[in-house]
Design a protein around this motif. Sequence first.
Motif, PDB file in Angstrom:
ATOM      1  N   CYS A   1       0.951  -1.232  -0.086  1.00  0.00           N
ATOM      2  CA  CYS A   1       0.018  -0.120  -0.046  1.00  0.00           C
ATOM      3  C   CYS A   1       0.860   1.275   0.065  1.00  0.00           C
ATOM      4  O   CYS A   1       1.972   1.471   0.688  1.00  0.00           O
ATOM      5  N   ASP A   2       0.492   2.220  -0.787  1.00  0.00           N
ATOM      6  CA  ASP A   2       1.009   3.533  -0.880  1.00  0.00           C
ATOM      7  C   ASP A   2       0.879   4.556   0.234  1.00  0.00           C
ATOM      8  O   ASP A   2       1.621   5.586  -0.021  1.00  0.00           O
ATOM      9  N   ASN A   3       0.222   4.190   1.118  1.00  0.00           N
ATOM     10  CA  ASN A   3       0.138   4.888   2.200  1.00  0.00           C
ATOM     11  C   ASN A   3       1.047   4.586   3.431  1.00  0.00           C
ATOM     12  O   ASN A   3       1.020   3.529   3.632  1.00  0.00           O
ATOM     13  N   PRO A   4       1.766   5.677   3.355  1.00  0.00           N
ATOM     14  CA  PRO A   4       3.314   5.299   4.510  1.00  0.00           C
ATOM     15  C   PRO A   4       2.620   4.877   5.848  1.00  0.00           C
ATOM     16  O   PRO A   4       3.340   4.247   6.767  1.00  0.00           O
TER      17      PRO A   4
ATOM     18  N   CYS B   1      -0.130   3.049   6.471  1.00  0.00           N
ATOM     19  CA  CYS B   1      -1.267   1.963   6.387  1.00  0.00           C
ATOM     20  C   CYS B   1      -0.531   1.027   7.695  1.00  0.00           C
ATOM     21  O   CYS B   1       0.763   0.523   7.504  1.00  0.00           O
TER      22      CYS B   1
ATOM     23  N   GLU C   1       0.114  -2.752   5.354  1.00  0.00           N
ATOM     24  CA  GLU C   1       1.238  -2.442   4.385  1.00  0.00           C
ATOM     25  C   GLU C   1       1.353  -3.525   3.183  1.00  0.00           C
ATOM     26  O   GLU C   1       1.351  -3.101   2.252  1.00  0.00           O
ATOM     27  N   TRP C   2       1.355  -4.972   3.387  1.00  0.00           N
ATOM     28  CA  TRP C   2       1.367  -5.625   2.504  1.00  0.00           C
ATOM     29  C   TRP C   2       0.158  -6.615   2.113  1.00  0.00           C
ATOM     30  O   TRP C   2      -0.354  -6.971   3.071  1.00  0.00           O
TER      31      TRP C   2
ATOM     32  N   LYS D   1       0.192  -6.164 -11.364  1.00  0.00           N
ATOM     33  CA  LYS D   1       0.306  -5.110 -10.578  1.00  0.00           C
ATOM     34  C   LYS D   1      -0.089  -3.962 -11.216  1.00  0.00           C
ATOM     35  O   LYS D   1       0.047  -3.695 -12.424  1.00  0.00           O
TER      36      LYS D   1
ATOM     37  N   LYS E   1       0.020   4.762  -8.355  1.00  0.00           N
ATOM     38  CA  LYS E   1      -0.097   4.384  -6.983  1.00  0.00           C
ATOM     39  C   LYS E   1      -1.085   3.482  -6.485  1.00  0.00           C
ATOM     40  O   LYS E   1      -2.176   3.577  -7.269  1.00  0.00           O
ATOM     41  N   TRP E   2      -1.045   2.640  -5.486  1.00  0.00           N
ATOM     42  CA  TRP E   2      -2.288   1.962  -5.099  1.00  0.00           C
ATOM     43  C   TRP E   2      -2.249   1.894  -3.721  1.00  0.00           C
ATOM     44  O   TRP E   2      -1.534   1.741  -2.908  1.00  0.00           O
ATOM     45  N   PHE E   3      -3.706   2.150  -3.302  1.00  0.00           N
ATOM     46  CA  PHE E   3      -4.014   2.219  -1.830  1.00  0.00           C
ATOM     47  C   PHE E   3      -4.966   0.735  -1.565  1.00  0.00           C
ATOM     48  O   PHE E   3      -5.786   0.444  -2.454  1.00  0.00           O
TER      49      PHE E   3
ATOM     50  N   CYS F   1      -7.247   1.831   3.332  1.00  0.00           N
ATOM     51  CA  CYS F   1      -6.962   3.309   3.230  1.00  0.00           C
ATOM     52  C   CYS F   1      -7.706   4.086   2.277  1.00  0.00           C
ATOM     53  O   CYS F   1      -7.853   5.213   2.401  1.00  0.00           O
TER      54      CYS F   1
END
Length: 231
Positions: A193-196, A198, A201-202, A213, A217-219, A223
């Motif tokens: 996830c591109d939200n720092p 999150c 995360e994975w 893929k 960016k992917w959320f 998020c």
Amino acid sequence: SLAGIENLPCELQRNFQLMRELDQRTEDKKAEIDSLAAEYIESVKNMLPEERVEHLKKIQSAYSKCKEYSDDKVQLAMQTYEMVDKHIRRLDADLARFEADLKDKLEGSDFETPGSRSLKKGRSQKDKRSSRGRGRRTSEEDTPKKKKLKGGSEFADTILSVHPSDVLDMPVDPNEPTYCLCHQVSYGEMIGCDNPDCPIEWFHFACVDLTTKPKGKWFCPRCVQERKKKK
């Protein structure tokens, strides 16, 4: 998903055939090692030092080949497991979406049927009371790892509550970290996830309905809900 599963038996058969071939190569190499070892023991007294070294190198090379075949077989077994596991997760995710859609259609039909309004009104109070009782507690106890989105949509909540991890119930090494909405260990293809900030995360591709893929960016679903709330 069904199209991919149609090819699964052929892929499994191919992998198992390769594993059998690796087994046969290993057995042949082991027989060669036994023969080299017997020859060395029988002739070692009459060999020159250089000949001894050369003969031992042949035995060592044969052992290395055996290890190489074994490593290839382990890798092939892991790939086969991940391939089957990926299809299982995909089917479970599709089933969760199907159940959510079916639930929405049934609820919609209750509102649209004229004769069902009075029946629904009397039933709704009973449903509210029962939702606070045994049924709700049981569902929460059955999925102790489930996390609900704060203010999240009904769809997202349904996907979290009906998840492949409930079906597979596979043992997990307590020392191995878990990820994703399913709270399972890392396997197969995963996306970050591109939200720092999150908390997860994975995520596994199948759990977030991805096959490749995405560009840019992917959320993650969680998020995405949080970002919508902030807007």
